[in-house]
Design a protein around this motif. Structure first.
Motif, PDB file in Angstrom:
ATOM      1  N   ASN A  67       0.845  -1.189   0.000  1.00 32.25           N
ATOM      2  CA  ASN A  67       0.000   0.000   0.000  1.00 32.25           C
ATOM      3  C   ASN A  67       0.884   1.243   0.000  1.00 32.25           C
ATOM      4  N   LYS A 109      -8.448   2.321  -4.737  1.00 27.80           N
ATOM      5  CA  LYS A 109      -7.260   3.068  -4.324  1.00 27.80           C
ATOM      6  C   LYS A 109      -6.545   3.540  -5.584  1.00 27.80           C
ATOM      7  N   ASN A 126      -2.206  -7.155  -0.656  1.00 27.44           N
ATOM      8  CA  ASN A 126      -1.121  -6.572   0.113  1.00 27.44           C
ATOM      9  C   ASN A 126      -0.489  -7.559   1.092  1.00 27.44           C
ATOM     10  N   ASN A 186       1.785   0.710   3.862  1.00 27.94           N
ATOM     11  CA  ASN A 186       0.802   1.011   4.916  1.00 27.94           C
ATOM     12  C   ASN A 186       1.452   1.863   5.996  1.00 27.94           C
ATOM     13  N   TYR A 195       2.395   4.381   3.610  1.00 29.27           N
ATOM     14  CA  TYR A 195       1.362   4.593   2.596  1.00 29.27           C
ATOM     15  C   TYR A 195       1.541   5.898   1.831  1.00 29.27           C
TER      16      TYR A 195
END
Length: 422
Positions: A307, A343, A359, A370, A393
């Motif tokens: 992510n 996303k 992920n 993340n 992220y």
């Protein structure tokens, strides 16, 4: 007169002979017909749907199925004995996963091939990281016969493990005690580190949190004033808000609470982070199939399975939540009109733990991106000795891949930094 009688006798004999031939021919035909009928019956008995061949094949199949079922029952019984009596899980010569105590159970559907997972009674989950007990591949110096674990032998084990995972090392950084890491003194730090080396050597691996440490309560952590660890229950579960805004020392205090009596838990040491990366390279299947492509995905560009700001993927897990404002507010995917969140690339979105299967690799979720994760590794920066790993992220997948490190000082806590348990 005699001629006529002789002629009559000859005609009679001829007719009789013809009659006898006709009877013989009829008998032959009848015999052939009977034989054909018997042959048909015999063939049917042999090759028909209920014939001998079919029955023989069915009997063989039933025997093989019974044999397979018996073997499966034997394996299941063996696994059950392992898991409930000895406290161990099914392993191999090179790795021997163990249950930390009777309060842990294996998560169904997981294995050494796809990522072995165990859970405690509270639902916290851990994944086995395999470090093969192999003298040719790993322990080239130490060998496999160490029993005393002297300082010299432990140093050999460390050297071999560092060399085994050398592709993921941070140059100039090491697992050395420093104030601010959350461990009281260098002696305690060294004891914990040596316990880790011994356990990895003896068992062929170690457990890490399947997810980043999260918050069990539906509480938002969105500012530095929430850097306290009180009034929050740390968990290792899916779909939880990452436990951010904590210092390295606070993260270590959280991590230590997860171990049952007689066992040790902590943040990952830097060497363990390298070994996790090596494990994914060796046994991973996504995003590539070869060790070379996996190494690149871990070491050079983790965008396709992490992510990151530049990642583009859909989330269909309706229990997941996302935040587009650094954690100030959260929305559930289930609240979206099409039950899916897209996303977009060039967009920083913080996700709850294990939000999307994309992920994860070998059931280890969110190692790439993340939130950055505190470790017990010491950096080469005097003013920022606390090491964080894995990228965040708001970073780029090819700039801060899964193996990447950054640094912070002992008082730093931020919106994009969390932790993982070993």
């Amino acid at each position: 007169m005699k001629k006529e009688k002789l002629k009559e006798q000859l005609n009679f004999n001829t007719q009789k002979l013809a009659s006898n031939k006709a009877i013989t021919l009829i008998a032959l035909v009848v015999t052939i017909v009977v034989l054909l009928i018997l042959a048909g019956i015999s063939i049917s008995l042999v090759v028909g749907d209920n014939g001998l061949i079919r029955k023989s094949k069915d009997a063989k199949k039933q025997y093989e199925e019974a044999q397979a079922n018996e073997l499966a029952m034997t394996d299941e019984a063996g696994d059950l004995i392992d898991e409930t009596v000895t406290g161990n899980l099914k392993g191999t010569k090179e790795t021997k996963p163990y249950l930390p105590s009777g309060d842990y159970t294996k998560v169904p559907g997981t294995s050494l091939d796809n990522g072995l997972v165990i859970a405690d009674k509270k639902g916290n989950e851990y994944v086995w990281v395999e470090v093969p007990r192999n003298a040719e591949v790993v322990y080239k110096t130490a060998g496999l016969n160490i029993t005393e674990f002297s300082a010299t032998e432990l140093a050999s084990i460390k050297t071999d493990l560092v060399n085994y995972a050398k592709d993921y090392r941070a140059s100039g950084w090491d697992d050395t005690w420093y104030s601010g890491c959350g461990i009281a003194d260098s002696g305690t730090y060294t004891d914990k580190y040596n316990k880790m080396l011994k356990s990895v050597y003896q068992n062929g691996g170690f457990w890490i949190g399947r997810y980043e440490i999260g918050i069990d309560e539906n509480t938002i952590r969105n500012d530095s004033n929430k850097s306290t660890t009180t009034n929050h229950t740390p968990v290792i579960k899916a779909n939880k808000i990452p436990y951010n805004y904590i210092t390295c020392s606070q993260a270590e205090s959280l991590a230590e609470t997860f171990a049952p009596s007689g066992y040790t838990s902590s943040l990952l040491f830097g060497l363990q982070w390298d070994l996790v990366c090596k494990h994914l390279e060796t046994k991973g299947t996504n995003p590539g199939t070869s060790a070379t492509s996996l190494q690149k995905a871990i070491n050079s560009n983790s965008t396709d399975w992490g992510n990151y700001n530049n990642a583009n993927f859909d989330i269909t897990n309706t229990d997941a939540m996302y935040s587009e404002d650094l954690g100030a507010s959260w929305k559930k995917v289930s609240e979206e009109a099409d039950k899916k969140y897209q996303k977009a690339s060039n967009k920083s979105v913080l996700l709850t733990t294990g939000a999307e299967v994309r992920n994860s690799m070998l059931n280890i979720c969110d190692l790439a991106g993340n939130v950055w994760e505190w470790t017990l590794e010491k950096t080469s920066y005097g003013s920022g000795p606390c090491a964080i790993s894995g990228g965040g992220y708001n970073n780029i997948g090819y700039t801060n891949p899964a193996s990447d490190r950054s640094n912070g000082d002992a008082t730093y806590s931020g919106y994009n930094v969390g932790a993982r348990v070993s």
